[in-house]
Design an enzyme around this catalytic site. Structure first.
Site, PDB file in Angstrom:
ATOM      1  N   ILE A  65       0.927  -1.084  -0.115  1.00  0.00           N
ATOM      2  CA  ILE A  65      -0.011  -0.046   0.013  1.00  0.00           C
ATOM      3  C   ILE A  65       0.854   1.082  -0.087  1.00  0.00           C
ATOM      4  CG2 ILE A  65      -2.027   1.264   1.274  1.00  0.00           C
ATOM      5  CD1 ILE A  65      -2.382  -1.376   2.530  1.00  0.00           C
ATOM      6  N   SER A  66       0.830   1.849  -0.985  1.00  0.00           N
ATOM      7  CA  SER A  66       1.889   3.220  -1.485  1.00  0.00           C
ATOM      8  C   SER A  66       0.807   4.277  -1.158  1.00  0.00           C
ATOM      9  CB  SER A  66       2.596   2.909  -2.564  1.00  0.00           C
ATOM     10  OG  SER A  66       3.337   4.118  -2.631  1.00  0.00           O
ATOM     11  N   PRO A  67       0.453   4.967  -0.082  1.00  0.00           N
ATOM     12  CA  PRO A  67      -0.645   5.867  -0.264  1.00  0.00           C
ATOM     13  C   PRO A  67      -0.403   6.992  -0.720  1.00  0.00           C
ATOM     14  CG  PRO A  67       0.417   5.673   1.985  1.00  0.00           C
ATOM     15  CD  PRO A  67       1.031   4.655   0.980  1.00  0.00           C
ATOM     16  N   ARG A  72       5.439   7.420  -4.717  1.00  0.00           N
ATOM     17  CA  ARG A  72       5.128   6.684  -6.028  1.00  0.00           C
ATOM     18  C   ARG A  72       6.185   7.150  -6.895  1.00  0.00           C
ATOM     19  NH1 ARG A  72      -0.292   6.131  -4.114  1.00  0.00           N
ATOM     20  NH2 ARG A  72      -0.918   7.561  -5.677  1.00  0.00           N
TER      21      ARG A  72
END
Length: 163
Positions: A65-67, A72
């Site tokens: 999970i790269s919020p 990113r």
């Protein structure tokens, strides 16, 4: 799903490695919690490790999970053109909670886990993912088939031919 993608790549003779929260948070990132700052550092470290694997010629699958969009992008910027592909696993929150094999959403809802993405921590959806995977009505197998097909269509598997 990432395990299924990795399995399909290995069956195709592609050298790949899966980095996920389980194998990274028990060692490399065991000193990190789930605050926003720790999540940023978690993704930064994962990106650096992924780059090392990519440099060795492996196809790296990162299942995190790269919020935050900025993190990113930071990982994308670490890689050369054609070495990074963002897959948005788009699943409604209620479906995530229903599928929760580890009971993490239940723990987050009860207050046992703080800073849980989608519950009490923000998630910034990708604006232009390279692959947009809407999983609500798909099986793991169908999702994995779609991802591998997209990897083939976009030329990523031809870049990593085994010698």
């Amino acid at each position: 799903m990432a395990n299924a993608v990795e399995s399909k790549l290995l069956q195709m003779g592609k050298h790949s490695y899966l980095l996920d929260g389980d194998n990274v948070r028990h060692g490399l990132n065991k000193d990190l919690g789930f605050s926003d700052a720790d999540r940023v550092e978690n993704i930064r470290r994962v990106g650096e490790v992924a780059k090392l694997f990519v440099d060795s010629g492996a196809i790296v699958i990162t299942a995190f999970i790269s919020p935050f969009e900025s993190e990113r992008q930071q990982v994308r910027d670490l890689m050369q053109d054609g070495e990074f592909l963002e897959v948005f696993v788009d699943t409604p929150l209620d479906v995530c909670e229903a599928r929760d094999p580890k009971g993490l959403y239940k723990k987050a809802r009860s207050g046992e886990i703080k800073h849980f993405t989608g519950i009490d921590s923000e998630y910034q959806k990708p604006v232009h993912p390279d692959i947009h995977l809407k999983t609500e009505n798909l099986s793991i197998e169908a999702c994995a088939d779609f991802v591998v097909s997209e990897l083939e269509n976009k030329g990523y598997l031809h870049l990593r031919e085994e010698t």
